[in-house]
Design a protein around this motif. Structure first.
Motif, mmCIF file in Angstrom:
data_model
loop_
_atom_site.group_PDB
_atom_site.id
_atom_site.type_symbol
_atom_site.label_atom_id
_atom_site.label_comp_id
_atom_site.label_asym_id
_atom_site.label_seq_id
_atom_site.Cartn_x
_atom_site.Cartn_y
_atom_site.Cartn_z
ATOM 1 N N GLY A 13 80.727 102.072 150.633
ATOM 2 C CA GLY A 13 79.630 101.113 151.315
ATOM 3 C C GLY A 13 78.592 101.630 151.945
ATOM 4 O O GLY A 13 78.281 102.999 152.036
ATOM 5 N N ARG A 14 77.996 100.955 152.908
ATOM 6 C CA ARG A 14 76.790 101.451 153.678
ATOM 7 C C ARG A 14 76.982 100.912 155.057
ATOM 8 O O ARG A 14 77.709 100.087 155.364
ATOM 9 C CB ARG A 14 75.574 100.922 153.136
ATOM 10 C CG ARG A 14 75.214 101.621 151.648
ATOM 11 C CD ARG A 14 74.014 101.205 151.069
ATOM 12 N NE ARG A 14 72.818 101.933 151.584
ATOM 13 C CZ ARG A 14 72.883 103.223 151.152
ATOM 14 N NH1 ARG A 14 73.578 103.940 150.438
ATOM 15 N NH2 ARG A 14 71.949 104.069 151.798
ATOM 16 N N VAL A 15 75.996 101.377 156.121
ATOM 17 C CA VAL A 15 76.039 101.140 157.408
ATOM 18 C C VAL A 15 74.800 100.822 157.882
ATOM 19 O O VAL A 15 73.965 101.700 157.589
ATOM 20 C CB VAL A 15 76.913 102.076 158.192
ATOM 21 C CG1 VAL A 15 76.995 101.535 159.881
ATOM 22 C CG2 VAL A 15 78.288 102.398 157.855
ATOM 23 N N ILE A 16 74.548 99.842 158.558
ATOM 24 C CA ILE A 16 73.197 99.385 159.215
ATOM 25 C C ILE A 16 73.420 99.207 160.657
ATOM 26 O O ILE A 16 74.304 98.303 160.986
ATOM 27 C CB ILE A 16 72.567 98.307 158.420
ATOM 28 C CG1 ILE A 16 72.320 98.388 157.069
ATOM 29 C CG2 ILE A 16 71.263 97.877 159.104
ATOM 30 C CD1 ILE A 16 71.909 97.270 156.188
ATOM 31 N N ILE A 17 72.642 99.791 161.465
ATOM 32 C CA ILE A 17 72.605 99.287 162.868
ATOM 33 C C ILE A 17 71.270 98.892 162.937
ATOM 34 O O ILE A 17 70.093 99.154 162.826
ATOM 35 C CB ILE A 17 72.725 100.601 163.679
ATOM 36 C CG1 ILE A 17 73.890 101.278 163.470
ATOM 37 C CG2 ILE A 17 72.523 100.205 165.455
ATOM 38 C CD1 ILE A 17 74.312 102.469 164.296
ATOM 39 N N THR A 18 71.265 97.607 163.868
ATOM 40 C CA THR A 18 70.156 96.702 164.133
ATOM 41 C C THR A 18 69.885 96.665 165.430
ATOM 42 O O THR A 18 70.381 96.899 166.379
ATOM 43 C CB THR A 18 70.457 95.122 163.364
ATOM 44 O OG1 THR A 18 71.269 94.565 164.452
ATOM 45 C CG2 THR A 18 70.987 95.275 162.021
ATOM 46 N N ARG A 19 68.547 96.153 165.577
ATOM 47 C CA ARG A 19 67.948 95.726 166.978
ATOM 48 C C ARG A 19 68.624 94.304 167.425
ATOM 49 O O ARG A 19 69.253 93.715 166.621
ATOM 50 C CB ARG A 19 66.641 95.681 166.828
ATOM 51 C CG ARG A 19 65.666 96.851 166.762
ATOM 52 C CD ARG A 19 64.260 96.726 167.114
ATOM 53 N NE ARG A 19 63.455 97.831 166.922
ATOM 54 C CZ ARG A 19 63.398 98.947 167.778
ATOM 55 N NH1 ARG A 19 63.918 98.653 168.924
ATOM 56 N NH2 ARG A 19 62.673 99.945 167.767
ATOM 57 N N PRO A 20 68.383 93.969 168.631
ATOM 58 C CA PRO A 20 69.279 92.776 168.993
ATOM 59 C C PRO A 20 68.159 91.643 168.280
ATOM 60 O O PRO A 20 67.300 91.701 168.188
ATOM 61 C CB PRO A 20 68.909 92.776 170.575
ATOM 62 C CG PRO A 20 68.755 94.139 171.001
ATOM 63 C CD PRO A 20 68.386 94.897 169.746
ATOM 64 N N MET A 21 69.099 90.649 167.936
ATOM 65 C CA MET A 21 68.193 89.560 167.104
ATOM 66 C C MET A 21 69.452 88.283 167.245
ATOM 67 O O MET A 21 70.488 88.602 167.357
ATOM 68 C CB MET A 21 67.967 89.659 166.067
ATOM 69 C CG MET A 21 68.899 89.925 164.760
ATOM 70 S SD MET A 21 68.274 90.419 163.358
ATOM 71 C CE MET A 21 67.663 92.047 163.578
ATOM 72 N N PRO A 22 68.816 86.917 167.095
ATOM 73 C CA PRO A 22 69.829 86.148 167.022
ATOM 74 C C PRO A 22 70.806 86.257 165.753
ATOM 75 O O PRO A 22 70.206 86.822 164.900
ATOM 76 C CB PRO A 22 68.814 84.716 166.701
ATOM 77 C CG PRO A 22 67.796 85.262 167.214
ATOM 78 C CD PRO A 22 67.481 86.590 166.932
ATOM 79 N N ARG A 23 72.025 86.055 165.756
ATOM 80 C CA ARG A 23 73.005 86.093 164.611
ATOM 81 C C ARG A 23 72.489 85.407 163.430
ATOM 82 O O ARG A 23 72.466 85.897 162.246
ATOM 83 C CB ARG A 23 74.413 85.747 165.371
ATOM 84 C CG ARG A 23 75.472 85.847 164.046
ATOM 85 C CD ARG A 23 75.909 87.323 164.037
ATOM 86 N NE ARG A 23 77.020 87.182 162.915
ATOM 87 C CZ ARG A 23 77.918 87.904 163.215
ATOM 88 N NH1 ARG A 23 78.408 87.985 164.330
ATOM 89 N NH2 ARG A 23 78.953 87.829 162.055
ATOM 90 N N ALA A 24 71.880 84.289 163.705
ATOM 91 C CA ALA A 24 71.361 83.381 162.421
ATOM 92 C C ALA A 24 70.417 84.196 161.462
ATOM 93 O O ALA A 24 70.172 84.182 160.537
ATOM 94 C CB ALA A 24 70.822 82.214 162.918
ATOM 95 N N LYS A 25 69.597 84.883 162.408
ATOM 96 C CA LYS A 25 68.346 85.654 161.771
ATOM 97 C C LYS A 25 68.870 86.966 161.118
ATOM 98 O O LYS A 25 68.801 87.048 159.862
ATOM 99 C CB LYS A 25 67.358 86.199 163.012
ATOM 100 C CG LYS A 25 66.515 86.836 162.379
ATOM 101 C CD LYS A 25 65.253 87.388 163.477
ATOM 102 C CE LYS A 25 64.200 88.322 162.540
ATOM 103 N NZ LYS A 25 63.041 88.446 163.695
ATOM 104 N N LEU A 26 69.987 87.384 161.673
ATOM 105 C CA LEU A 26 70.738 88.680 160.977
ATOM 106 C C LEU A 26 71.329 88.119 159.586
ATOM 107 O O LEU A 26 71.121 88.713 158.721
ATOM 108 C CB LEU A 26 71.596 89.301 161.916
ATOM 109 C CG LEU A 26 72.406 90.465 161.089
ATOM 110 C CD1 LEU A 26 71.592 91.591 160.471
ATOM 111 C CD2 LEU A 26 73.709 91.013 162.113
ATOM 112 N N GLU A 27 72.027 86.860 159.982
ATOM 113 C CA GLU A 27 72.569 86.392 158.493
ATOM 114 C C GLU A 27 71.754 86.237 157.387
ATOM 115 O O GLU A 27 71.945 86.410 156.243
ATOM 116 C CB GLU A 27 73.389 85.397 158.982
ATOM 117 C CG GLU A 27 74.737 85.245 159.793
ATOM 118 C CD GLU A 27 75.942 86.560 159.403
ATOM 119 O OE1 GLU A 27 75.929 86.397 157.955
ATOM 120 O OE2 GLU A 27 76.388 86.674 159.979
ATOM 121 N N ALA A 28 70.599 85.650 157.803
ATOM 122 C CA ALA A 28 69.376 85.221 156.667
ATOM 123 C C ALA A 28 69.016 86.570 156.155
ATOM 124 O O ALA A 28 68.615 86.789 155.194
ATOM 125 C CB ALA A 28 68.398 84.561 157.441
#
Length: 99
Positions: A46-61
């Motif tokens: 698999g893979r790994v991504i580290i994101t900036r803070p954002m609303p969870r719904a935006k990340l899911e989209a």
């Protein structure tokens, strides 16, 4: 912030076929400032991504628009966390990105 673990659900040959599209998708979200770092797991499970803070719904989209997700070839595990401490070199990188 989030750590997103992508677990492959398809043979690696099928994953490899869509990786160029996945990489283009990653580039789009790096350019938009959503992602901080990413990469494959050494065992290629698999893979790994580290994101900036954002609303969870935006990340899911965002994740739903990943070509690997659209082809139903990955499963996402999302871990939300608040960074309370970072290495000095990460602080310098974040300062450079903010300016």
């Amino acid at each position: 912030m989030y750590i997103v673990m992508l677990a492959y659900k398809a043979p690696i040959e099928e994953i490899d076929y869509l990786l160029p599209d996945h990489m283009e998708w990653l580039s789009k979200h790096y350019d938009a400032g959503h992602f901080l770092c990413s990469g494959r797991q050494p065992t290629r499970i698999g893979r790994v991504i580290i994101t900036r803070p954002m609303p969870r719904a935006k990340l899911e989209a965002l994740l739903a628009s990943d070509p690997l997700d659209m082809a139903r070839m990955v499963r996402h595990e999302v871990v939300e966390f608040e960074a309370t401490r970072t290495a000095p070199e990460l602080a310098r990188v974040n300062e450079a990105l903010a300016s």
